[in-house]
Scaffold this active site. Structure first.
Site, PDB file in Angstrom:
ATOM      1  CG  HIS A 217      -1.989   1.168   0.768  1.00  0.00           C
ATOM      2  ND1 HIS A 217      -2.879   1.144  -0.280  1.00  0.00           N
ATOM      3  CD2 HIS A 217      -2.030   2.422   1.250  1.00  0.00           C
ATOM      4  CE1 HIS A 217      -3.451   2.316  -0.407  1.00  0.00           C
ATOM      5  NE2 HIS A 217      -2.962   3.109   0.505  1.00  0.00           N
ATOM      6  CE1 TYR A 221      -2.499   7.511  -0.991  1.00  0.00           C
ATOM      7  CE2 TYR A 221      -2.164   5.215  -0.397  1.00  0.00           C
ATOM      8  CZ  TYR A 221      -3.010   6.262  -0.700  1.00  0.00           C
ATOM      9  OH  TYR A 221      -4.356   6.050  -0.745  1.00  0.00           O
ATOM     10  CG  HIS A 368      -8.034   0.735  -8.278  1.00  0.00           C
ATOM     11  ND1 HIS A 368      -8.434   1.990  -7.869  1.00  0.00           N
ATOM     12  CD2 HIS A 368      -7.027   0.366  -7.427  1.00  0.00           C
ATOM     13  CE1 HIS A 368      -7.701   2.358  -6.824  1.00  0.00           C
ATOM     14  NE2 HIS A 368      -6.835   1.405  -6.540  1.00  0.00           N
ATOM     15  CG  PHE A 369      -3.166  -1.150 -10.678  1.00  0.00           C
ATOM     16  CD1 PHE A 369      -2.250  -1.045 -11.705  1.00  0.00           C
ATOM     17  CD2 PHE A 369      -3.544  -2.411 -10.247  1.00  0.00           C
ATOM     18  CE1 PHE A 369      -1.733  -2.184 -12.312  1.00  0.00           C
ATOM     19  CE2 PHE A 369      -3.037  -3.556 -10.854  1.00  0.00           C
ATOM     20  CZ  PHE A 369      -2.132  -3.440 -11.892  1.00  0.00           C
ATOM     21  CG  HIS A 370      -3.468   0.062 -15.918  1.00  0.00           C
ATOM     22  ND1 HIS A 370      -3.457  -1.149 -15.282  1.00  0.00           N
ATOM     23  CD2 HIS A 370      -2.381   0.044 -16.743  1.00  0.00           C
ATOM     24  CE1 HIS A 370      -2.432  -1.877 -15.711  1.00  0.00           C
ATOM     25  NE2 HIS A 370      -1.757  -1.171 -16.599  1.00  0.00           N
ATOM     26  NE  ARG A 431      -4.459  -8.267 -10.505  1.00  0.00           N
ATOM     27  CZ  ARG A 431      -3.746  -7.597  -9.581  1.00  0.00           C
ATOM     28  NH1 ARG A 431      -4.170  -7.524  -8.323  1.00  0.00           N
ATOM     29  NH2 ARG A 431      -2.634  -6.990  -9.897  1.00  0.00           N
ATOM     30  NE  ARG A 432      -1.613 -11.015  -9.565  1.00  0.00           N
ATOM     31  CZ  ARG A 432      -2.388 -10.922  -8.485  1.00  0.00           C
ATOM     32  NH1 ARG A 432      -3.412 -11.752  -8.337  1.00  0.00           N
ATOM     33  NH2 ARG A 432      -2.132 -10.008  -7.587  1.00  0.00           N
TER      34      ARG A 432
END
Ligand code: HAS
Ligand code: CU
Length: 541
Positions: A217, A221, A368-370, A431-432
């Site tokens: 996590h 950041y 989400h993370f893209h 995913r993956r």
């Protein structure tokens, strides 16, 4: 930044970052093509997983780490108005990290380290991959040390002054990264390297995943803070206004650094090794760390509004039109915030313990993370590059129009790529995975979305090439005129008085982090040493 040697140091870091980025973009496009199943000639799970592992490592570790190091040096020397401390050491860190990248790249490209960027055991790759990653991390630790030394030295020399906001944010990020990287360092040193060298026969995946969650996590950041730093210290001035609140900005960086750390179990909600009570605690902390983002959204939009009104904007929304949309930094922040709305919303869905079961390990998560990393965060890396390149080279950017086109196409491409990914996740696509050939109605429903993703990926690839073209052209085009090399920092709208130590120093926050980490990870890690665990033997490669 009037020292030529320093400008070279910074530029070298940024070039490594963007070189990794462009290679990874080509791999990304290959991956959406392969996954779609539309081109049978391309299908090869072996190549796919080698590619996706390299893509992830290049984007998540190489682009970010080198960019953050280079940008940190630029901010430290310009905001403190003093030379970078121990430049030979800084070059040493650069070369160490670069050698690490090359060392890791060889097994990755040979398909000997297809363990993805989260390298979850019991999958195991070639030892050179872990050794390379270790060197990269050690290089980044040296950077952290240089930043913290400069921060402390300046504070001691200027006891009555406030540390410039840009340096405060950079030092907070260095502190965050030192704490964050300790988790994966323990995993790699005590579990993965011994396993990959055959010194141990089995590994405990539960412990490994817990240690990785410690890093996973806060690392996001670590990537995000440079983007937020540009939001606060560049954007208001570039928009023609003032920063709405310097104190709020500091508060946001502190909460980001402190609360990003003790909450990693939201990546383990569906894992069996930790008890649900611990997961719930980490889940609550996850909602706390969303707050500084909301504060950031508020402060940045307020700063933009001040600028828009100073430029003559009237009415409730009239100020938006008067903003300088032709300024790359201003355009980038607007597009970044737009992507943050849905990227952040997706994060809140993930973080909600019960809803996580619906999306975990589906295509929703890369969606989400893209959006929030490659979109919100990386678009600011571009804007920072467009801003710094002319200052570092002392000549104008090759083309502002191309830069604006590049930012728009990145935004459009990323929206087209990630929307279907979210939908596919809700339709149940894991995913993956490489190609899935269930050949039933379920996978037929996936097809149109796969096509959209190929199209989105193509736009992104074109956009990435535009970025590199513009940066290279700026570098090679001769220029004889005068050009500034000074960074123009934003001023707060209200003059800041003498700040209390908790808004100007990090010592007290370091202690708070130590306590929170002991509380949140102490028992969950120690328990592994007091119970019978049955290790798993290594697989893969
Ligand atoms: Fe995340 C998974 C939760 C933020 C990156 N995340 C990931 C992974 C990555 C990643 C890489 O709880 C995958 C890891 C893996 O491979 O397994 N994430 C969150 C939450 C937030 C969040 C709660 N993530 C980020 C950021 C990232 C990042 C930032 C990179 C930079 N994430 C999760 C969870 C998972 C996860 C679970 C695990 C999922 C699973 O099951 O595996 C929050 O910090 C987000 C807060 C943001 C908001 C948005 C506020 C919106 C604002 C915009 C306002 C703008 C306006 C427009 C109104 C709440 C402030 C203005 C317009 C103008 C014109 C001026
Ligand atoms: Cu997370």
């Amino acid at each position: 930044m009037n020292d030529t040697a320093e400008r070279k140091l910074i530029l070298c870091h940024l070039w490594v970052a963007f070189a990794a980025f462009i290679v990874a973009c080509f791999m990304g496009e290959y991956q959406v093509l392969e996954r779609s199943g539309l081109l049978p000639a391309l299908e090869s799970p072996t190549v796919y997983f080698a590619s996706v592992s390299t893509h992830g490592v290049l984007m998540a570790f190489v682009l970010t780490t080198f960019f953050i190091m280079g940008f940190g040096y630029a901010l430290a020397s310009s905001s403190l108005k003093q030379p970078i401390w121990n430049k030979p050491l800084a070059w040493g860190a650069f070369w160490l990290a670069l050698v690490g990248v090359v060392l890791a790249a060889v097994p990755l490209l040979l398909g000997k380290a297809s363990v993805l960027y989260t390298f979850y055991p019991p999958m195991v790759g070639h030892a050179a991959f872990y050794l390379g990653a270790t060197l990269l991390v050690i290089g980044s630790w040296i950077w952290c040390a240089i930043m913290l030394v400069m921060f402390t030295q300046w504070k001691t020399a200027n006891p009555t002054k406030n540390v410039p906001l840009a340096m405060f944010a950079t030092a907070a990020n260095a502190l965050l990264w030192l704490w964050a990287s300790a988790g994966v360092a323990l995993e790699v040193l005590f579990q993965l390297i011994p396993l990959s060298l055959g010194w141990i026969d089995t590994i405990d995946p539960g412990l490994a995943r817990t240690l990785f969650a410690w890093t996973l996590h806060p690392i996001v950041y670590f990537w995000l803070i440079p983007a937020y730093t540009a939001f606060y210290v560049f954007v208001p001035k570039q928009a023609g206004g003032f920063l709405f609140s310097d104190e709020m900005a500091r508060m946001a960086f502190i909460v980001l650094a402190v609360f990003a750390l003790p909450i990693g179990f939201h990546h383990l909600y569906m894992d069996p090794e930790q008890a649900s009570g611990w997961k719930l605690l980490h889940g609550i902390g996850t909602f706390v760390v969303a707050l500084p983002t909301l504060v950031t959204g508020f402060t940045v939009i307020a700063s933009l509004e001040i600028a828009g009104r100073l430029r003559g904007g009237k009415g409730l929304f009239g100020w938006i039109g008067t903003l300088p949309w032709g300024n790359t930094m201003v355009l980038a922040v607007i597009l970044s915030l737009l992507m943050l709305i849905f990227g952040g919303f997706g994060g809140i869905v993930n973080a909600s313990y019960a809803m996580n079961a619906m999306v975990h390990n589906t295509a929703w998560v890369p969606g989400h993370f893209h959006l929030i990393f490659a979109g919100t965060t990386v678009i600011m890396y571009f804007a920072i590059a467009y801003y710094l390149w002319p200052l570092l080279l002392r000549k104008p950017l090759f083309s502002n129009q191309l830069a604006l086109l590049q930012l728009w196409t990145w935004f459009i491409g990323m929206s087209i790529l990630t929307t279907p990914w979210h939908v596919l996740g809700l339709l149940g696509q894991p995913r993956r995975i490489s190609t899935v050939v269930y050949n039933n109605l379920l996978t037929l429903a996936w097809k149109p979305y796969e096509l959209m993703m190929i199209f989105g990926g193509l736009i992104l690839l074109g956009s990435a090439c535009l970025l590199i073209y513009n940066l290279v052209k700026t570098q090679v085009t001769p220029y004889a005129g005068q050009f500034t090399d000074e960074i123009d920092y934003a001023e707060p709208i209200h003059k800041v008085g003498v700040l209390p130590e908790y808004l100007n120093g990090l010592t007290v926050w370091n202690k708070v982090i130590a306590v929170l980490m002991a509380l949140s990870f102490g028992f969950p890690i120690l328990q592994f040493f007091f119970m019978d665990t049955f290790g798993s033997s290594a697989w893969g490669n």
